[in-house]
Structures are given as structure tokens and as C-alpha cells.
Scaffold this motif. Structure first.
Motif, PDB file in Angstrom:
ATOM      1  N   ARG A  91       0.971  -1.111  -0.014  1.00 21.36           N
ATOM      2  CA  ARG A  91      -0.008   0.145  -0.294  1.00 21.36           C
ATOM      3  C   ARG A  91       0.899   1.336  -0.065  1.00 21.36           C
ATOM      4  O   ARG A  91       1.826   1.321   0.808  1.00 21.36           O
ATOM      5  N   GLN A 115     -18.498  -0.281  -3.521  1.00 23.14           N
ATOM      6  CA  GLN A 115     -17.069  -0.514  -3.209  1.00 23.14           C
ATOM      7  C   GLN A 115     -16.672   0.558  -1.913  1.00 23.14           C
ATOM      8  O   GLN A 115     -15.876   0.199  -1.052  1.00 23.14           O
ATOM      9  N   ILE A 116     -17.069   1.642  -1.993  1.00 20.01           N
ATOM     10  CA  ILE A 116     -16.857   2.445  -0.929  1.00 20.01           C
ATOM     11  C   ILE A 116     -17.501   2.076   0.285  1.00 20.01           C
ATOM     12  O   ILE A 116     -16.960   2.188   1.286  1.00 20.01           O
ATOM     13  N   LYS A 148     -17.800  -0.958   0.965  1.00 17.87           N
ATOM     14  CA  LYS A 148     -17.059  -2.068   1.569  1.00 17.87           C
ATOM     15  C   LYS A 148     -15.577  -1.210   2.262  1.00 17.87           C
ATOM     16  O   LYS A 148     -15.311  -2.047   3.167  1.00 17.87           O
ATOM     17  N   LEU A 149     -15.077  -0.190   1.914  1.00 13.20           N
ATOM     18  CA  LEU A 149     -14.030   0.132   2.382  1.00 13.20           C
ATOM     19  C   LEU A 149     -14.514   0.618   3.826  1.00 13.20           C
ATOM     20  O   LEU A 149     -13.744   0.413   5.108  1.00 13.20           O
ATOM     21  N   LEU A 200      -9.370   1.410   6.183  1.00 14.67           N
ATOM     22  CA  LEU A 200      -9.944   1.594   4.914  1.00 14.67           C
ATOM     23  C   LEU A 200      -9.134   1.655   4.029  1.00 14.67           C
ATOM     24  O   LEU A 200      -9.203   1.162   2.697  1.00 14.67           O
ATOM     25  N   THR A 260      -7.904  -1.610   2.580  1.00 14.83           N
ATOM     26  CA  THR A 260      -9.039  -2.516   1.774  1.00 14.83           C
ATOM     27  C   THR A 260      -8.905  -1.784   0.626  1.00 14.83           C
ATOM     28  O   THR A 260      -9.308  -2.430  -0.632  1.00 14.83           O
ATOM     29  N   ALA A 261      -8.860  -0.446   0.398  1.00 16.18           N
ATOM     30  CA  ALA A 261      -8.804   0.368  -0.980  1.00 16.18           C
ATOM     31  C   ALA A 261      -7.742  -0.306  -1.591  1.00 16.18           C
ATOM     32  O   ALA A 261      -7.949  -0.687  -2.781  1.00 16.18           O
ATOM     33  N   ASN A 299      -8.336  -3.628  -3.245  1.00 11.24           N
ATOM     34  CA  ASN A 299      -9.355  -3.599  -4.209  1.00 11.24           C
ATOM     35  C   ASN A 299      -9.057  -2.792  -5.413  1.00 11.24           C
ATOM     36  O   ASN A 299     -10.212  -2.499  -6.183  1.00 11.24           O
ATOM     37  N   ILE A 316      -9.839   9.352  -3.083  1.00 13.06           N
ATOM     38  CA  ILE A 316      -9.953   7.764  -3.450  1.00 13.06           C
ATOM     39  C   ILE A 316     -10.564   7.741  -4.952  1.00 13.06           C
ATOM     40  O   ILE A 316     -11.398   8.499  -5.264  1.00 13.06           O
TER      41      ILE A 316
END
Length: 194
Positions: free
Chosen positions: A12, A27-28, A30-31, A128, A131-132, A135, A170
Motif C-alpha cells: 500500500r 466499493q466505498i 466495502k471500505l 480503509l 482495503t482500498a 481492491n 479515493i
């Protein structure tokens, strides 16, 4: 084959340039769902998230402009230059298709310490961000004086002791993944053994 947790952590990086294409709401969500699983003392869950997309980003952009307008340097500019400078401030909120204001909402639990509430909220941002990255999204965690300014609190309608701890931009990466470098952990570790 999916990456291991360790690979996600090591891979990351802050991604400051992203494409101007929408990120699906799912998607957001999920974060943010990953964010709320951060550790927190006494189960206080001292966080909330303000998601800005589309023209919703103008709330933040206008706060940036309002803050800049307070500076003597801006006030002394000729009107046309002042207007252009304030437009640039508003445009900062549009650097990515999604901006999430991560907010610490300290608990009124008498056992909860502010430092620990902030640590928990910061941990939620790390969840967050990881996870971003996992993904395929790019993200950067921004702060600085404007994030903590009373005009930002006012723009978001904060009451009491809520405070922004980060503005997370993001989107889909529009740059190469930067190479990371860290001091080896052994150089930052002290062992106390018996």
C-alpha cells in the motif's frame, strides 16, 4: 491468486493521482465496512465517515475557499486574481471522484481517553486504506491545517468535540505504484527478555 495480508500492507502506498471516473457506491461501502472493524477500547466505536462524491465535494471545496479567504495574502490580491485563487481552493476537493472525511467522535464514556479514541479512529482509516489497495483503488490520506480548521467543522455541521482526522481521496490509480522503503524492523525494535 489473491495477495496475502502482509503483501497488502507492504504494497500500500499513497496514490495522489487518480482517474476522474466514478467508484461504485458498493466499493466505498466495502471500505467503510472494513474501517469500522478497527480495534477500540470499551467498544466506543469513535468514528464516522462523510462520503463526498459529485457536487457533494463542493462542501469541502467551499470550506477550503473560505479558509483561504481569511488570509491577508488573498485579501490583498486584485479581484480577478483573488477569484481565480479561490476557485483553485474549491478545485482541491475535486482531485478525486470520492473524498471521505474520517471523523473522530469521542465517546462520553468516562473510562475512554481521548488519545485512545483518536488512535482507534486512526486505525479505522488504516483499515480503509488497506482495503482500498486490496481492491485496486488508489487513496491518499490528507490532513494539514485546513482539515482541523473550524470552517471545516462548520461545513460538516459538527457539534461538540467531533474532529476530522483525515480527508481520504479515493479513485482508480492514474500513476505507477510508488516503490516503498522502510527501515528494517530490527533497527526499530528493542527486546526485553528474561
Amino acid at each position: 491468486m489473491s495477495a496475502s495480508l502482509e503483501e497488502i500492507i507492504r504494497g500500500r502506498r499513497s496514490i495522489g493521482r487518480v482517474k476522474d471516473e466514478p467508484v461504485p457506491k458498493e466499493q466505498i461501502e466495502k471500505l467503510i465496512e472494513a474501517a469500522v472493524w478497527a480495534p477500540n477500547h470499551f467498544g466506543t466505536e469513535p468514528w464516522k465517515f462523510i462520503v463526498m462524491t459529485g457536487e457533494g465535494r463542493r462542501v469541502l471545496g467551499q470550506a477550503y475557499a473560505d479558509i483561504a479567504e481569511e488570509s491577508v495574502q488573498i485579501q490583498e490580491l486584485p479581484e480577478e486574481e483573488r477569484k481565480l485563487r479561490l476557485e483553485k481552493e474549491v478545485a482541491k476537493a475535486y482531485r478525486s471522484p470520492v473524498v471521505i472525511a474520517a471523523v473522530c467522535v469521542p465517546s462520553d464514556n468516562p473510562r475512554a481517553l481521548l488519545a485512545e479514541e483518536l488512535a482507534a479512529a486512526h486505525s479505522s482509516v488504516q483499515n480503509l486504506l488497506l482495503t482500498a489497495h486490496a481492491n485496486g483503488l488508489g487513496a491518499v490520506w490528507r490532513t494539514g491545517d485546513p482539515a482541523y480548521h473550524p470552517k471545516v467543522k462548520q461545513a460538516f455541521g459538527f457539534e461538540g468535540n467531533e474532529q476530522v482526522i483525515g480527508l481520504i481521496y479515493i479513485g482508480y490509480p492514474d500513476m505507477d505504484q510508488p516503490v516503498g522503503k522502510r527501515t528494517p524492523a530490527a533497527e526499530k525494535t528493542v527486546w526485553l527478555e528474561g
